[in-house]
Write a protein that holds these residues in place. Structure first.
Motif, PDB file in Angstrom:
ATOM      1  N   GLU A  89       0.842  -1.200   0.000  1.00 50.18           N
ATOM      2  CA  GLU A  89       0.000   0.000   0.000  1.00 50.18           C
ATOM      3  C   GLU A  89       0.878   1.251   0.000  1.00 50.18           C
ATOM      4  O   GLU A  89       0.582   2.228  -0.710  1.00 50.18           O
ATOM      5  N   ALA A  90       1.957   1.228   0.768  1.00 49.64           N
ATOM      6  CA  ALA A  90       2.892   2.356   0.759  1.00 49.64           C
ATOM      7  C   ALA A  90       3.530   2.526  -0.615  1.00 49.64           C
ATOM      8  O   ALA A  90       3.674   3.648  -1.124  1.00 49.64           O
ATOM      9  N   ILE A  91       3.908   1.403  -1.233  1.00 49.91           N
ATOM     10  CA  ILE A  91       4.485   1.452  -2.574  1.00 49.91           C
ATOM     11  C   ILE A  91       3.493   2.080  -3.552  1.00 49.91           C
ATOM     12  O   ILE A  91       3.866   2.919  -4.387  1.00 49.91           O
ATOM     13  N   GLY A  92       2.237   1.705  -3.459  1.00 47.91           N
ATOM     14  CA  GLY A  92       1.221   2.278  -4.328  1.00 47.91           C
ATOM     15  C   GLY A  92       1.107   3.781  -4.148  1.00 47.91           C
ATOM     16  O   GLY A  92       0.990   4.533  -5.129  1.00 47.91           O
ATOM     17  N   ARG A  93       1.154   4.240  -2.906  1.00 49.11           N
ATOM     18  CA  ARG A  93       1.065   5.684  -2.655  1.00 49.11           C
ATOM     19  C   ARG A  93       2.286   6.405  -3.221  1.00 49.11           C
ATOM     20  O   ARG A  93       2.165   7.498  -3.792  1.00 49.11           O
ATOM     21  N   TRP A  94       3.466   5.814  -3.068  1.00 50.98           N
ATOM     22  CA  TRP A  94       4.668   6.431  -3.629  1.00 50.98           C
ATOM     23  C   TRP A  94       4.579   6.517  -5.152  1.00 50.98           C
ATOM     24  O   TRP A  94       4.953   7.525  -5.749  1.00 50.98           O
ATOM     25  N   ILE A  95       4.098   5.457  -5.777  1.00 48.60           N
ATOM     26  CA  ILE A  95       3.968   5.464  -7.230  1.00 48.60           C
ATOM     27  C   ILE A  95       3.068   6.606  -7.674  1.00 48.60           C
ATOM     28  O   ILE A  95       3.398   7.364  -8.601  1.00 48.60           O
ATOM     29  N   VAL A  96       1.938   6.770  -7.016  1.00 49.04           N
ATOM     30  CA  VAL A  96       0.996   7.827  -7.391  1.00 49.04           C
ATOM     31  C   VAL A  96       1.623   9.200  -7.195  1.00 49.04           C
ATOM     32  O   VAL A  96       1.488  10.090  -8.051  1.00 49.04           O
ATOM     33  N   GLU A  97       2.330   9.387  -6.086  1.00 49.84           N
ATOM     34  CA  GLU A  97       2.995  10.671  -5.855  1.00 49.84           C
ATOM     35  C   GLU A  97       3.944  11.011  -6.994  1.00 49.84           C
ATOM     36  O   GLU A  97       3.969  12.134  -7.503  1.00 49.84           O
ATOM     37  N   VAL A  98       4.747  10.042  -7.392  1.00 50.92           N
ATOM     38  CA  VAL A  98       5.728  10.271  -8.447  1.00 50.92           C
ATOM     39  C   VAL A  98       5.047  10.512  -9.788  1.00 50.92           C
ATOM     40  O   VAL A  98       5.444  11.403 -10.550  1.00 50.92           O
ATOM     41  N   LEU A  99       4.006   9.743 -10.086  1.00 48.77           N
ATOM     42  CA  LEU A  99       3.314   9.909 -11.359  1.00 48.77           C
ATOM     43  C   LEU A  99       2.681  11.286 -11.489  1.00 48.77           C
ATOM     44  O   LEU A  99       2.582  11.838 -12.594  1.00 48.77           O
ATOM     45  N   LYS A 100       2.288  11.870 -10.385  1.00 51.22           N
ATOM     46  CA  LYS A 100       1.646  13.179 -10.418  1.00 51.22           C
ATOM     47  C   LYS A 100       2.647  14.325 -10.460  1.00 51.22           C
ATOM     48  O   LYS A 100       2.281  15.461 -10.812  1.00 51.22           O
ATOM     49  N   ALA A 101       3.914  14.047 -10.103  1.00 51.50           N
ATOM     50  CA  ALA A 101       4.925  15.112 -10.105  1.00 51.50           C
ATOM     51  C   ALA A 101       6.284  14.541 -10.514  1.00 51.50           C
ATOM     52  O   ALA A 101       7.241  14.557  -9.729  1.00 51.50           O
ATOM     53  N   PRO A 102       6.399  14.014 -11.724  1.00 50.61           N
ATOM     54  CA  PRO A 102       7.623  13.314 -12.132  1.00 50.61           C
ATOM     55  C   PRO A 102       8.853  14.208 -12.244  1.00 50.61           C
ATOM     56  O   PRO A 102       9.979  13.706 -12.273  1.00 50.61           O
ATOM     57  N   ASP A 103       8.643  15.526 -12.323  1.00 45.94           N
ATOM     58  CA  ASP A 103       9.775  16.447 -12.466  1.00 45.94           C
ATOM     59  C   ASP A 103      10.166  17.119 -11.160  1.00 45.94           C
ATOM     60  O   ASP A 103      11.061  17.978 -11.146  1.00 45.94           O
ATOM     61  N   ASP A 104       9.509  16.745 -10.071  1.00 43.50           N
ATOM     62  CA  ASP A 104       9.785  17.360  -8.767  1.00 43.50           C
ATOM     63  C   ASP A 104      10.965  16.640  -8.116  1.00 43.50           C
ATOM     64  O   ASP A 104      10.794  15.598  -7.475  1.00 43.50           O
ATOM     65  N   ALA A 105      12.165  17.197  -8.260  1.00 41.40           N
ATOM     66  CA  ALA A 105      13.375  16.543  -7.756  1.00 41.40           C
ATOM     67  C   ALA A 105      13.324  16.352  -6.250  1.00 41.40           C
ATOM     68  O   ALA A 105      13.781  15.327  -5.727  1.00 41.40           O
ATOM     69  N   GLY A 106      12.765  17.306  -5.541  1.00 37.07           N
ATOM     70  CA  GLY A 106      12.668  17.184  -4.091  1.00 37.07           C
ATOM     71  C   GLY A 106      11.769  16.040  -3.677  1.00 37.07           C
ATOM     72  O   GLY A 106      12.081  15.267  -2.755  1.00 37.07           O
ATOM     73  N   LEU A 107      10.646  15.901  -4.373  1.00 41.35           N
ATOM     74  CA  LEU A 107       9.724  14.800  -4.089  1.00 41.35           C
ATOM     75  C   LEU A 107      10.389  13.457  -4.376  1.00 41.35           C
ATOM     76  O   LEU A 107      10.289  12.521  -3.563  1.00 41.35           O
ATOM     77  N   LEU A 108      11.070  13.366  -5.513  1.00 43.21           N
ATOM     78  CA  LEU A 108      11.720  12.104  -5.866  1.00 43.21           C
ATOM     79  C   LEU A 108      12.773  11.726  -4.833  1.00 43.21           C
ATOM     80  O   LEU A 108      12.907  10.559  -4.459  1.00 43.21           O
ATOM     81  N   ALA A 109      13.523  12.709  -4.371  1.00 41.98           N
ATOM     82  CA  ALA A 109      14.553  12.442  -3.354  1.00 41.98           C
ATOM     83  C   ALA A 109      13.922  11.997  -2.038  1.00 41.98           C
ATOM     84  O   ALA A 109      14.418  11.076  -1.376  1.00 41.98           O
ATOM     85  N   ARG A 110      12.818  12.645  -1.665  1.00 42.57           N
ATOM     86  CA  ARG A 110      12.153  12.270  -0.410  1.00 42.57           C
ATOM     87  C   ARG A 110      11.577  10.859  -0.493  1.00 42.57           C
ATOM     88  O   ARG A 110      11.737  10.048   0.433  1.00 42.57           O
ATOM     89  N   VAL A 111      10.932  10.534  -1.616  1.00 38.85           N
ATOM     90  CA  VAL A 111      10.400   9.184  -1.788  1.00 38.85           C
ATOM     91  C   VAL A 111      11.540   8.169  -1.769  1.00 38.85           C
ATOM     92  O   VAL A 111      11.415   7.094  -1.148  1.00 38.85           O
ATOM     93  N   HIS A 112      12.649   8.495  -2.431  1.00 41.07           N
ATOM     94  CA  HIS A 112      13.773   7.560  -2.442  1.00 41.07           C
ATOM     95  C   HIS A 112      14.285   7.306  -1.030  1.00 41.07           C
ATOM     96  O   HIS A 112      14.634   6.167  -0.676  1.00 41.07           O
ATOM     97  N   ASP A 113      14.321   8.341  -0.205  1.00 41.30           N
ATOM     98  CA  ASP A 113      14.744   8.155   1.185  1.00 41.30           C
ATOM     99  C   ASP A 113      13.783   7.223   1.922  1.00 41.30           C
ATOM    100  O   ASP A 113      14.209   6.358   2.709  1.00 41.30           O
TER     101      ASP A 113
END
Length: 424
Positions: free
Chosen positions: A388-412
């Motif tokens: 379920e967490a993975i699904g939420r992360w996927i949706v976050e990234v799909l909605k903002a694929p160019d947001d470097a800060g978001l991608l870094a936070r999700v990666h952490d």
């Protein structure tokens, strides 16, 4: 007689490891770190056990054999015979069939060997279109199969995105195939093996099932079994079997044995890769244990958890969901293509692959979909909450694929989750 002095030509040859090749060692270490700190969602991949790693990395790498166990062309095969015979016995016991060939280097080689052994050049094969979820080894124009046989393709219903037996029947009666193939690389619903075999019988065709993406579920009774409907079954031994890279061919009719075996060797490949066969024996042995059913039950539960999370966030799933461990997400409503999505997700520590969806108006290089799987994450120990967490992360990234800060936070966050479930 005085023995010659030990040669110094091979100093370190039998003692030095990867440290002797720093460039190669660095790349392998980097891959280990990627696997440890990232989440694998590619349906063609899984995570093997330490047992499988050791079997594949054994001294069997040194052994060359040709032919079948106890009927080799080369000498020194006593232990190779034992290992291959063990793999064959385990494969037949696991899938409830009489015969198995464990030599194919890959699933594509398994398929090619069956085609060569059972068909003549130019014979007609009726198989699933890659654009609808079929596999390229079943007749894509870029492959030898597509060149050497006459390929007729069936697809899916535009509304249900599922195979319609009536459509397959119509094509079969029109084109009279010698072989009908079921199975693919991106088809989430369960297949109707009985219905497809009935069509094959109507036109006098052989029926083959490629179960590479659901073999583990078949082995544990969690997916319809291709036997007794199929004349021949192929599979990979990684993906859902969670084992060594390679392929298998399975069948029950002894009259097909020589044709299939000769189709594999010398038909489409040479000597046996015994280290890979040892890895297959190891994973097939694991699959016969009760723990493997628990793993596959979790694969299904986790796939459903991921599917629910994505659908709740407005992501459309092809055919409405999944009956196995893989699913196909349609990104059209999100305004992003699969290639861009896959690159962004990889930056966030989530490995996926872009994929065509049925009737995709976009090209394969920039398709409308993503293919996802619960196999590897489940092997790691993830449960429904993690997916379920993975699904939420996927949706976050799909909605903002160019947001470097978001991608870094999700990666952490991905890295933190992975370190709770360490591998190797």
């Amino acid at each position: 007689m005085t023995l010659p002095a030990a040669s110094t030509l091979h100093t370190g040859y039998f003692t030095e490891g990867l440290a002797a090749d720093p460039e190669l060692a660095a790349a392998i270490t980097g891959e280990l770190a990627r696997q440890r700190d990232g989440i694998e969602l590619i349906a063609s991949e899984n995570i093997v056990s330490r047992l499988v790693l050791e079997a594949q990395g054994s001294v069997l790498t040194n052994k060359t054999v040709e032919g079948l166990p106890y009927a080799r062309y080369y000498g020194g095969a006593a232990f190779a015979d034992v290992i291959e015979a063990l793999a064959v016995e385990r494969a037949t016991r696991l899938f409830g069939c009489r015969f198995a060939n464990v030599q194919p280097h890959s699933g594509s080689n398994a398929n090619a060997g069956v085609f060569l052994g059972l068909l003549g050049l130019g014979d007609t094969i009726l198989s699933m279109d890659t654009a609808a979820g079929g596999h390229i080894s079943h007749g894509h124009p870029a492959t030898l199969t597509g060149r050497d046989y006459h390929i007729v393709r069936y697809g899916v219903n535009r509304t249900s995105e599922r195979i319609e037996i009536a459509d397959v029947r119509a094509l079969a009666h029109t084109h009279r195939p010698r072989l009908i193939v079921a199975g693919g690389s991106a088809y989430p619903p369960a297949l109707d093996f009985a219905g497809l075999r009935a069509v094959a019988d109507e036109v006098g065709a052989l029926f083959m099932v490629d179960m590479a993406h659901f073999a583990g579920l078949v082995a544990t009774g969690l997916y319809p079994h291709p036997f007794p409907h199929a004349h021949v079954v192929t599979t990979t031994t990684y993906k859902s079997l969670r084992g060594a890279r390679g392929g298998l061919v399975l069948w029950n009719d002894e009259a097909l044995s020589d044709r299939i075996n000769y189709g594999i060797f010398p038909g489409v490949q040479g000597s046996v890769m015994m280290h890979a066969v040892a890895g297959k024996a190891a994973c097939l042995g694991e699959a016969l244990k009760p723990e493997f059913r628990a793993y596959n039950e979790a694969v299904l539960a986790n796939a459903q958890a991921l599917a629910r999370t994505l659908k709740a966030a407005g992501v459309r799933l092809v055919s409405g969901g999944t009956d196995c461990g893989l699913m196909l997400a349609d990104l059209t409503s999100l305004g992003i293509t699969g290639d861009i999505a896959a690159k962004a997700l990889e930056k966030a520590g989530l490995a996926v692959n872009k994929n065509l969806i049925p009737f995709d108006p976009r090209p394969p290089e920039a398709p409308s979909g993503l293919r996802l799987s619960s196999n590897a994450g489940t092997a790691r120990g993830f449960g429904a909450a993690e997916f379920e967490a993975i699904g939420r992360w996927i949706v976050e990234v799909l909605k903002a694929p160019d947001d470097a800060g978001l991608l870094a936070r999700v990666h952490d966050e991905v890295r933190a989750l992975c370190r709770r479930f360490p591998i190797y």
